[in-house]
Design a protein around this motif. Structure first.
Motif, mmCIF file in Angstrom:
data_model
loop_
_atom_site.group_PDB
_atom_site.id
_atom_site.type_symbol
_atom_site.label_atom_id
_atom_site.label_comp_id
_atom_site.label_asym_id
_atom_site.label_seq_id
_atom_site.Cartn_x
_atom_site.Cartn_y
_atom_site.Cartn_z
ATOM 1 N N LEU A 137 0.993 -1.180 -0.130
ATOM 2 C CA LEU A 137 0.005 0.165 -0.057
ATOM 3 C C LEU A 137 0.841 1.227 -0.149
ATOM 4 O O LEU A 137 0.622 2.349 -0.589
ATOM 5 C CB LEU A 137 -0.838 -0.079 1.322
ATOM 6 N N THR A 138 1.828 1.204 0.657
ATOM 7 C CA THR A 138 2.761 2.421 0.875
ATOM 8 C C THR A 138 3.324 2.595 -0.332
ATOM 9 O O THR A 138 3.818 3.709 -0.944
ATOM 10 C CB THR A 138 3.735 2.228 1.797
ATOM 11 N N THR A 139 3.837 1.441 -1.120
ATOM 12 C CA THR A 139 4.482 1.540 -2.399
ATOM 13 C C THR A 139 3.469 2.322 -3.500
ATOM 14 O O THR A 139 3.939 3.103 -4.257
ATOM 15 C CB THR A 139 4.797 0.045 -3.010
ATOM 16 N N ILE A 140 2.248 1.832 -3.434
ATOM 17 C CA ILE A 140 1.216 2.389 -4.201
ATOM 18 C C ILE A 140 1.262 3.848 -4.071
ATOM 19 O O ILE A 140 1.407 4.757 -5.003
ATOM 20 C CB ILE A 140 -0.102 1.661 -4.146
ATOM 21 N N GLY A 141 0.784 4.153 -2.949
ATOM 22 C CA GLY A 141 0.987 5.822 -2.347
ATOM 23 C C GLY A 141 2.130 6.501 -2.873
ATOM 24 O O GLY A 141 1.901 7.565 -3.151
ATOM 25 N N GLY A 142 3.415 5.973 -2.627
ATOM 26 C CA GLY A 142 4.684 6.516 -2.974
ATOM 27 C C GLY A 142 4.763 6.718 -4.501
ATOM 28 O O GLY A 142 5.129 7.835 -4.911
ATOM 29 N N LEU A 143 4.485 5.925 -5.369
ATOM 30 C CA LEU A 143 4.357 5.687 -6.639
ATOM 31 C C LEU A 143 3.540 6.855 -7.195
ATOM 32 O O LEU A 143 3.623 7.600 -8.473
ATOM 33 C CB LEU A 143 4.096 4.606 -7.328
ATOM 34 N N ARG A 145 3.031 9.723 -5.968
ATOM 35 C CA ARG A 145 3.734 11.081 -6.063
ATOM 36 C C ARG A 145 4.411 11.398 -7.380
ATOM 37 O O ARG A 145 4.801 12.419 -7.370
ATOM 38 C CB ARG A 145 4.248 11.257 -4.911
ATOM 39 N N HIS A 146 4.695 10.276 -8.223
ATOM 40 C CA HIS A 146 5.790 10.231 -9.221
ATOM 41 C C HIS A 146 5.183 9.916 -10.440
ATOM 42 O O HIS A 146 5.719 10.188 -11.467
ATOM 43 C CB HIS A 146 6.881 9.534 -8.693
ATOM 44 N N VAL A 147 4.219 9.124 -10.422
ATOM 45 C CA VAL A 147 3.344 8.545 -11.608
ATOM 46 C C VAL A 147 1.809 8.795 -11.562
ATOM 47 O O VAL A 147 1.089 9.006 -10.672
ATOM 48 C CB VAL A 147 3.376 7.032 -11.660
ATOM 49 N N ASN A 148 1.397 9.060 -12.925
ATOM 50 C CA ASN A 148 0.002 9.520 -12.838
ATOM 51 C C ASN A 148 -0.631 8.040 -12.925
ATOM 52 O O ASN A 148 -0.835 7.261 -13.930
ATOM 53 C CB ASN A 148 -0.061 10.227 -14.211
ATOM 54 N N LEU A 149 -1.506 7.778 -11.862
ATOM 55 C CA LEU A 149 -2.228 6.784 -11.753
ATOM 56 C C LEU A 149 -3.967 7.013 -12.345
ATOM 57 O O LEU A 149 -4.591 6.170 -11.997
ATOM 58 C CB LEU A 149 -2.148 6.199 -10.553
ATOM 59 N N SER A 150 -4.183 7.771 -12.709
ATOM 60 C CA SER A 150 -5.577 8.384 -13.106
ATOM 61 C C SER A 150 -6.181 6.925 -13.951
ATOM 62 O O SER A 150 -7.438 6.677 -13.793
ATOM 63 C CB SER A 150 -5.638 9.621 -13.853
ATOM 64 N N ASP A 151 -5.451 6.558 -15.013
ATOM 65 C CA ASP A 151 -6.213 5.518 -15.781
ATOM 66 C C ASP A 151 -6.280 4.262 -15.035
ATOM 67 O O ASP A 151 -6.984 3.289 -15.397
ATOM 68 C CB ASP A 151 -5.181 5.269 -16.844
ATOM 69 N N TYR A 152 -5.652 4.083 -13.719
ATOM 70 C CA TYR A 152 -5.709 2.898 -12.865
ATOM 71 C C TYR A 152 -6.528 2.962 -11.494
ATOM 72 O O TYR A 152 -6.833 2.039 -10.936
ATOM 73 C CB TYR A 152 -4.387 2.469 -12.673
ATOM 74 N N ALA A 153 -7.325 4.205 -11.509
ATOM 75 C CA ALA A 153 -7.712 4.486 -10.169
ATOM 76 C C ALA A 153 -8.913 3.470 -9.797
ATOM 77 O O ALA A 153 -8.947 2.894 -8.785
ATOM 78 C CB ALA A 153 -8.547 5.723 -10.324
ATOM 79 N N SER A 181 -3.815 9.784 -1.350
ATOM 80 C CA SER A 181 -2.725 9.971 -2.516
ATOM 81 C C SER A 181 -3.523 9.926 -3.569
ATOM 82 O O SER A 181 -3.181 10.833 -4.375
ATOM 83 C CB SER A 181 -1.774 8.812 -2.370
ATOM 84 N N LEU A 182 -4.410 9.287 -3.828
ATOM 85 C CA LEU A 182 -5.205 9.212 -4.998
ATOM 86 C C LEU A 182 -6.143 10.311 -5.167
ATOM 87 O O LEU A 182 -6.514 10.901 -6.291
ATOM 88 C CB LEU A 182 -6.172 7.619 -5.150
ATOM 89 N N VAL A 183 -6.626 10.570 -3.844
ATOM 90 C CA VAL A 183 -7.743 11.899 -3.822
ATOM 91 C C VAL A 183 -6.881 13.080 -4.350
ATOM 92 O O VAL A 183 -7.415 13.725 -5.161
ATOM 93 C CB VAL A 183 -8.208 12.002 -2.569
#
Length: 207
Positions: A137-143, A145-153, A181-183
């Motif tokens: 979970l921490t890794t997803i949240g950390g990424l 901050r650097h990667v656009n995860l909009s398509d994977y929300a 982080s996603l919000v």
């Protein structure tokens, strides 16, 4: 020397290679392909997973964006740890691999379709310990901050909502942090997920 040594000495030599990379920094560049070929060949021995990942982390920190061309060769090997039989050693290796993913930063943006299934599987797996789940979970949240995860929300939020009702307190907090982080990244686009989030009781996120 590494190839011809026994596993105990191989562990030590790999650690020294990681230290050497940190010391000489970009001067390691001409040797990176040979080092990664060595790492791939030794990966068949689970005992060496931790020092190999530490070595890859060191190379990534030193090369920064220059490490990106090596990711297609590195990521499938590292992620294969999730396919091994369940054990404490496997989970320790997975935790180490997930930490390493954060050192890749924005370099992994085009590989999120490979990373997220492994990370989310660790969160949902019944046999996964709390430390592994929190690290995933921490890794997803950390990424995020650097990667656009909009398509994977949607692919991220639905598994987190499924896990939440039966999660321990510390895993719930990790899920909440990841959702936050996603919000921040999605902004108003997160609104579509608000009813589902409210249903599982995360009202502090849905406000």
């Amino acid at each position: 020397m590494v190839r011809l040594s026994n596993p105990r000495h191989q562990d030590y030599y790999l650690q020294q290679l990681a230290l050497l990379a940190e010391i000489i920094k970009l001067h390691i560049t001409p040797f990176v392909k040979d080092i990664l070929d060595l790492s791939r060949d030794l990966w068949t021995n689970p005992v060496l997973h931790l020092p190999i990942v530490s070595l890859i982390e060191a190379l990534s920190r030193v090369l920064d964006a220059g490490f990106k061309p090596h990711l297609p060769a590195v990521l499938p090997v590292m992620l294969s740890v999730s396919e091994e039989p369940s054990s404490e050693k496997r989970q320790a290796a997975e935790i180490k691999v997930f930490h390493a993913l954060l050192t890749f930063g924005s370099n992994v943006e085009e590989y999120m379709h490979l990373l997220l299934p492994v990370l989310l599987s660790a969160v949902e797996r019944p046999d996964a310990g709390n430390s592994l789940k929190k690290t995933a979970l921490t890794t997803i949240g950390g990424l995020a901050r650097h990667v656009n995860l909009s398509d994977y929300a949607s692919r991220i939020i639905h598994p987190l909502v499924r896990v939440l009702p039966g999660a321990t307190t510390d895993v719930r907090e990790a899920i909440k942090d990841t959702m936050c982080s996603l919000v921040f990244q999605l902004g108003a686009d997160f609104a579509v997920f608000v009813p589902m989030v409210k249903k599982v009781g995360l009202t502090s996120i849905s406000r």
